[in-house]
Design a protein around this motif. Structure first.
Motif, PDB file in Angstrom:
ATOM      1  N   HIS A  52       0.853  -1.178   0.000  1.00  0.00           N
ATOM      2  CA  HIS A  52       0.000   0.000   0.000  1.00  0.00           C
ATOM      3  C   HIS A  52       0.892   1.231   0.000  1.00  0.00           C
ATOM      4  O   HIS A  52       1.861   1.308   0.765  1.00  0.00           O
ATOM      5  CB  HIS A  52      -0.921   0.017   1.226  1.00  0.00           C
ATOM      6  CG  HIS A  52      -1.851  -1.146   1.272  1.00  0.00           C
ATOM      7  ND1 HIS A  52      -2.981  -1.236   0.493  1.00  0.00           N
ATOM      8  CD2 HIS A  52      -1.804  -2.293   1.982  1.00  0.00           C
ATOM      9  CE1 HIS A  52      -3.594  -2.375   0.737  1.00  0.00           C
ATOM     10  NE2 HIS A  52      -2.900  -3.048   1.629  1.00  0.00           N
ATOM     11  N   GLU A  53       0.572   2.182  -0.857  1.00  0.00           N
ATOM     12  CA  GLU A  53       1.361   3.397  -0.964  1.00  0.00           C
ATOM     13  C   GLU A  53       1.466   4.079   0.393  1.00  0.00           C
ATOM     14  O   GLU A  53       0.482   4.221   1.116  1.00  0.00           O
ATOM     15  CB  GLU A  53       0.708   4.353  -1.972  1.00  0.00           C
ATOM     16  CG  GLU A  53       1.593   5.526  -2.309  1.00  0.00           C
ATOM     17  CD  GLU A  53       1.041   6.341  -3.457  1.00  0.00           C
ATOM     18  OE1 GLU A  53       1.257   7.553  -3.424  1.00  0.00           O
ATOM     19  OE2 GLU A  53       0.421   5.760  -4.360  1.00  0.00           O
ATOM     20  N   GLY A  54       2.684   4.458   0.742  1.00  0.00           N
ATOM     21  CA  GLY A  54       2.936   5.165   1.988  1.00  0.00           C
ATOM     22  C   GLY A  54       3.121   4.276   3.201  1.00  0.00           C
ATOM     23  O   GLY A  54       3.483   4.761   4.267  1.00  0.00           O
ATOM     24  N   ALA A  55       2.865   2.969   3.074  1.00  0.00           N
ATOM     25  CA  ALA A  55       3.025   2.067   4.215  1.00  0.00           C
ATOM     26  C   ALA A  55       4.502   1.793   4.455  1.00  0.00           C
ATOM     27  O   ALA A  55       5.272   1.627   3.512  1.00  0.00           O
ATOM     28  CB  ALA A  55       2.282   0.761   3.963  1.00  0.00           C
ATOM     29  N   GLU A  56       4.883   1.767   5.716  1.00  0.00           N
ATOM     30  CA  GLU A  56       6.256   1.430   6.071  1.00  0.00           C
ATOM     31  C   GLU A  56       6.497  -0.043   5.765  1.00  0.00           C
ATOM     32  O   GLU A  56       5.656  -0.890   6.043  1.00  0.00           O
ATOM     33  CB  GLU A  56       6.480   1.708   7.565  1.00  0.00           C
ATOM     34  CG  GLU A  56       7.911   1.650   7.967  1.00  0.00           C
ATOM     35  CD  GLU A  56       8.115   2.143   9.391  1.00  0.00           C
ATOM     36  OE1 GLU A  56       8.923   1.520  10.089  1.00  0.00           O
ATOM     37  OE2 GLU A  56       7.470   3.118   9.780  1.00  0.00           O
ATOM     38  N   ARG A  57       7.624  -0.375   5.190  1.00  0.00           N
ATOM     39  CA  ARG A  57       7.945  -1.741   4.797  1.00  0.00           C
ATOM     40  C   ARG A  57       8.461  -2.527   6.001  1.00  0.00           C
ATOM     41  O   ARG A  57       9.101  -1.989   6.885  1.00  0.00           O
ATOM     42  CB  ARG A  57       8.989  -1.760   3.680  1.00  0.00           C
ATOM     43  CG  ARG A  57       8.598  -0.965   2.455  1.00  0.00           C
ATOM     44  CD  ARG A  57       7.283  -1.445   1.880  1.00  0.00           C
ATOM     45  NE  ARG A  57       6.913  -0.671   0.706  1.00  0.00           N
ATOM     46  CZ  ARG A  57       5.676  -0.309   0.443  1.00  0.00           C
ATOM     47  NH1 ARG A  57       4.696  -0.626   1.247  1.00  0.00           N
ATOM     48  NH2 ARG A  57       5.402   0.377  -0.641  1.00  0.00           N
ATOM     49  N   GLY A  58       8.171  -3.811   6.013  1.00  0.00           N
ATOM     50  CA  GLY A  58       8.614  -4.688   7.093  1.00  0.00           C
ATOM     51  C   GLY A  58       7.417  -5.315   7.786  1.00  0.00           C
ATOM     52  O   GLY A  58       6.342  -5.458   7.192  1.00  0.00           O
ATOM     53  N   ILE A  59       7.593  -5.679   9.036  1.00  0.00           N
ATOM     54  CA  ILE A  59       6.500  -6.309   9.782  1.00  0.00           C
ATOM     55  C   ILE A  59       5.407  -5.278  10.009  1.00  0.00           C
ATOM     56  O   ILE A  59       5.640  -4.250  10.637  1.00  0.00           O
ATOM     57  CB  ILE A  59       6.980  -6.889  11.124  1.00  0.00           C
ATOM     58  CG1 ILE A  59       7.946  -8.044  10.871  1.00  0.00           C
ATOM     59  CG2 ILE A  59       5.786  -7.352  11.969  1.00  0.00           C
ATOM     60  CD1 ILE A  59       8.551  -8.633  12.117  1.00  0.00           C
ATOM     61  N   GLU A  60       4.228  -5.557   9.466  1.00  0.00           N
ATOM     62  CA  GLU A  60       3.088  -4.668   9.686  1.00  0.00           C
ATOM     63  C   GLU A  60       2.426  -5.007  11.013  1.00  0.00           C
ATOM     64  O   GLU A  60       2.135  -4.143  11.815  1.00  0.00           O
ATOM     65  CB  GLU A  60       2.089  -4.787   8.539  1.00  0.00           C
ATOM     66  CG  GLU A  60       0.942  -3.823   8.682  1.00  0.00           C
ATOM     67  CD  GLU A  60       0.013  -3.850   7.499  1.00  0.00           C
ATOM     68  OE1 GLU A  60      -1.117  -4.367   7.661  1.00  0.00           O
ATOM     69  OE2 GLU A  60       0.405  -3.348   6.426  1.00  0.00           O
ATOM     70  N   HIS A  61       2.152  -6.284  11.225  1.00  0.00           N
ATOM     71  CA  HIS A  61       1.610  -6.745  12.491  1.00  0.00           C
ATOM     72  C   HIS A  61       1.769  -8.258  12.598  1.00  0.00           C
ATOM     73  O   HIS A  61       2.057  -8.931  11.624  1.00  0.00           O
ATOM     74  CB  HIS A  61       0.141  -6.345  12.666  1.00  0.00           C
ATOM     75  CG  HIS A  61      -0.789  -6.968  11.686  1.00  0.00           C
ATOM     76  ND1 HIS A  61      -1.069  -6.397  10.465  1.00  0.00           N
ATOM     77  CD2 HIS A  61      -1.514  -8.120  11.727  1.00  0.00           C
ATOM     78  CE1 HIS A  61      -1.926  -7.159   9.805  1.00  0.00           C
ATOM     79  NE2 HIS A  61      -2.208  -8.225  10.544  1.00  0.00           N
ATOM     80  N   ILE A  62       1.578  -8.749  13.805  1.00  0.00           N
ATOM     81  CA  ILE A  62       1.633 -10.174  14.114  1.00  0.00           C
ATOM     82  C   ILE A  62       0.299 -10.517  14.757  1.00  0.00           C
ATOM     83  O   ILE A  62      -0.363  -9.636  15.319  1.00  0.00           O
ATOM     84  CB  ILE A  62       2.805 -10.480  15.075  1.00  0.00           C
ATOM     85  CG1 ILE A  62       4.125 -10.064  14.430  1.00  0.00           C
ATOM     86  CG2 ILE A  62       2.840 -11.948  15.468  1.00  0.00           C
ATOM     87  CD1 ILE A  62       5.309 -10.123  15.361  1.00  0.00           C
ATOM     88  N   GLY A  63      -0.118 -11.755  14.684  1.00  0.00           N
ATOM     89  CA  GLY A  63      -1.392 -12.079  15.289  1.00  0.00           C
ATOM     90  C   GLY A  63      -1.591 -13.545  15.567  1.00  0.00           C
ATOM     91  O   GLY A  63      -0.716 -14.376  15.316  1.00  0.00           O
TER      92      GLY A  63
END
Length: 160
Positions: A52-63
């Protein structure tokens, strides 16, 4: 049985699908222009990527993905016991799926999602502003969406 969930934000879905398909030895179970998901049995994990444009790259979340409502209630109880702000999103559409979910963040600000998927949908759906969970304004045990931390807050960096 519950399944670990890891969601990464990536620059290129195509390149990342190629890489992770080889790494996991299987093709994604869901593949869209901006999203891919592998439901792996060994290791037991729901591994997803999105771009997604503007999203920081890497781990977005864990669950933790529950298979039943009882499992989800158990995980919700553990999240409440762990303390910290909780955002109860409830029934929502996200990641091409209809789900029941809530969110919290660990003491270092890593976003954790607990969810039960109830079906598929044709669009990506909602995106939660995960920065809200790491807000210094969030009250422990909060039942509502915390306020977004001020833009002047320093962001730590591992490499510089």
């Amino acid at each position: 049985m519950k399944r670990m969930h890891i969601h990464l934000s990536v620059e290129s879905i195509d390149q990342s699908v190629g890489f992770y398909s080889k790494l996991f030895g299987s093709e994604p179970t869901v593949l869209k222009a901006d999203y891919a998901k592998w439901m792996l049995d060994d290791p037991l994990v729901n591994f997803a990527i999105s771009s997604h444009e503007g999203a920081e790259r890497g781990i977005e979340h864990i669950g933790i993905q529950a298979e039943t409502a009882d499992e989800l209630a158990e995980v919700y109880g553990r999240i409440k016991e762990a303390g910290g702000a909780v955002f109860d999103e409830g029934e929502t559409t996200c990641c091409y799926a209809q789900s029941e979910k809530n969110w919290t963040a660990d003491p270092d600000g890593v976003a954790w999602e607990a969810f039960l998927t109830n079906g598929e949908v044709t669009d990506y759906g909602n995106r939660v502003d995960l920065a809200q969970l790491a807000s210094e304004n969030a009250e422990q045990g909060s039942c509502c969406t915390p306020q977004i931390a001020p833009a002047t807050a320093a962001k730590s960096s591992c490499c510089g």
